[in-house]
Design a protein around this motif. Sequence first.
Motif, PDB file in Angstrom:
ATOM      1  N   MET A   1       0.845  -1.192   0.000  1.00  0.00           N
ATOM      2  CA  MET A   1       0.000   0.000   0.000  1.00  0.00           C
ATOM      3  C   MET A   1       0.883   1.246   0.000  1.00  0.00           C
ATOM      4  O   MET A   1       1.865   1.311   0.727  1.00  0.00           O
ATOM      5  N   ARG A   2       0.522   2.207  -0.816  1.00  0.00           N
ATOM      6  CA  ARG A   2       1.253   3.465  -0.858  1.00  0.00           C
ATOM      7  C   ARG A   2       0.653   4.414   0.167  1.00  0.00           C
ATOM      8  O   ARG A   2      -0.560   4.560   0.261  1.00  0.00           O
ATOM      9  N   VAL A   3       1.516   5.061   0.915  1.00  0.00           N
ATOM     10  CA  VAL A   3       1.057   6.012   1.922  1.00  0.00           C
ATOM     11  C   VAL A   3       1.779   7.334   1.724  1.00  0.00           C
ATOM     12  O   VAL A   3       2.825   7.393   1.083  1.00  0.00           O
ATOM     13  N   LEU A   4       1.197   8.387   2.283  1.00  0.00           N
ATOM     14  CA  LEU A   4       1.780   9.713   2.143  1.00  0.00           C
ATOM     15  C   LEU A   4       2.384  10.165   3.474  1.00  0.00           C
ATOM     16  O   LEU A   4       1.737  10.073   4.507  1.00  0.00           O
ATOM     17  N   ASP A   5       3.609  10.610   3.404  1.00  0.00           N
ATOM     18  CA  ASP A   5       4.252  11.223   4.560  1.00  0.00           C
ATOM     19  C   ASP A   5       3.774  12.673   4.634  1.00  0.00           C
ATOM     20  O   ASP A   5       4.059  13.472   3.745  1.00  0.00           O
ATOM     21  N   PRO A   6       2.999  13.023   5.676  1.00  0.00           N
ATOM     22  CA  PRO A   6       2.412  14.368   5.714  1.00  0.00           C
ATOM     23  C   PRO A   6       3.438  15.474   5.971  1.00  0.00           C
ATOM     24  O   PRO A   6       3.146  16.642   5.732  1.00  0.00           O
ATOM     25  N   VAL A   7       4.606  15.111   6.456  1.00  0.00           N
ATOM     26  CA  VAL A   7       5.607  16.128   6.787  1.00  0.00           C
ATOM     27  C   VAL A   7       6.355  16.585   5.540  1.00  0.00           C
ATOM     28  O   VAL A   7       6.378  17.759   5.207  1.00  0.00           O
ATOM     29  N   CYS A   8       6.948  15.642   4.818  1.00  0.00           N
ATOM     30  CA  CYS A   8       7.723  16.051   3.644  1.00  0.00           C
ATOM     31  C   CYS A   8       6.957  15.826   2.343  1.00  0.00           C
ATOM     32  O   CYS A   8       7.417  16.235   1.283  1.00  0.00           O
ATOM     33  N   GLY A   9       5.790  15.155   2.426  1.00  0.00           N
ATOM     34  CA  GLY A   9       4.928  15.051   1.261  1.00  0.00           C
ATOM     35  C   GLY A   9       5.290  13.960   0.271  1.00  0.00           C
ATOM     36  O   GLY A   9       4.714  13.911  -0.811  1.00  0.00           O
ATOM     37  N   ILE A  10       6.216  13.064   0.607  1.00  0.00           N
ATOM     38  CA  ILE A  10       6.548  12.003  -0.337  1.00  0.00           C
ATOM     39  C   ILE A  10       5.666  10.778  -0.113  1.00  0.00           C
ATOM     40  O   ILE A  10       5.177  10.532   0.985  1.00  0.00           O
ATOM     41  N   GLU A  11       5.494  10.041  -1.193  1.00  0.00           N
ATOM     42  CA  GLU A  11       4.764   8.785  -1.123  1.00  0.00           C
ATOM     43  C   GLU A  11       5.753   7.659  -0.892  1.00  0.00           C
ATOM     44  O   GLU A  11       6.824   7.637  -1.481  1.00  0.00           O
ATOM     45  N   LEU A  12       5.357   6.715  -0.039  1.00  0.00           N
ATOM     46  CA  LEU A  12       6.231   5.569   0.192  1.00  0.00           C
ATOM     47  C   LEU A  12       5.396   4.337   0.478  1.00  0.00           C
ATOM     48  O   LEU A  12       4.183   4.421   0.668  1.00  0.00           O
ATOM     49  N   ASP A  13       6.072   3.203   0.477  1.00  0.00           N
ATOM     50  CA  ASP A  13       5.397   1.947   0.763  1.00  0.00           C
ATOM     51  C   ASP A  13       5.222   1.801   2.275  1.00  0.00           C
ATOM     52  O   ASP A  13       6.154   2.068   3.029  1.00  0.00           O
ATOM     53  N   ASP A  14       4.042   1.390   2.708  1.00  0.00           N
ATOM     54  CA  ASP A  14       3.818   1.319   4.163  1.00  0.00           C
ATOM     55  C   ASP A  14       4.701   0.279   4.857  1.00  0.00           C
ATOM     56  O   ASP A  14       4.934   0.369   6.050  1.00  0.00           O
TER      57      ASP A  14
END
Length: 48
Positions: A1-14
Amino acid sequence: MRVLDPVCGIELDDDLAVTAEYEGKVYHFCCDGCKKIFLKNPKKYRSR
Ligand SMILES: [Zn+2]
């Protein structure tokens, strides 16, 4: 699942994400640094 890091705004794998819970919601971060920034001021990021 792809998730969003709310601090730096990048998408990453959970699977790779660092998580923190705030007000019953789980947030995902790319690294401990972003998690610490979030926890210092979670209200700034809680809208999503
Ligand atoms: Zn980040």
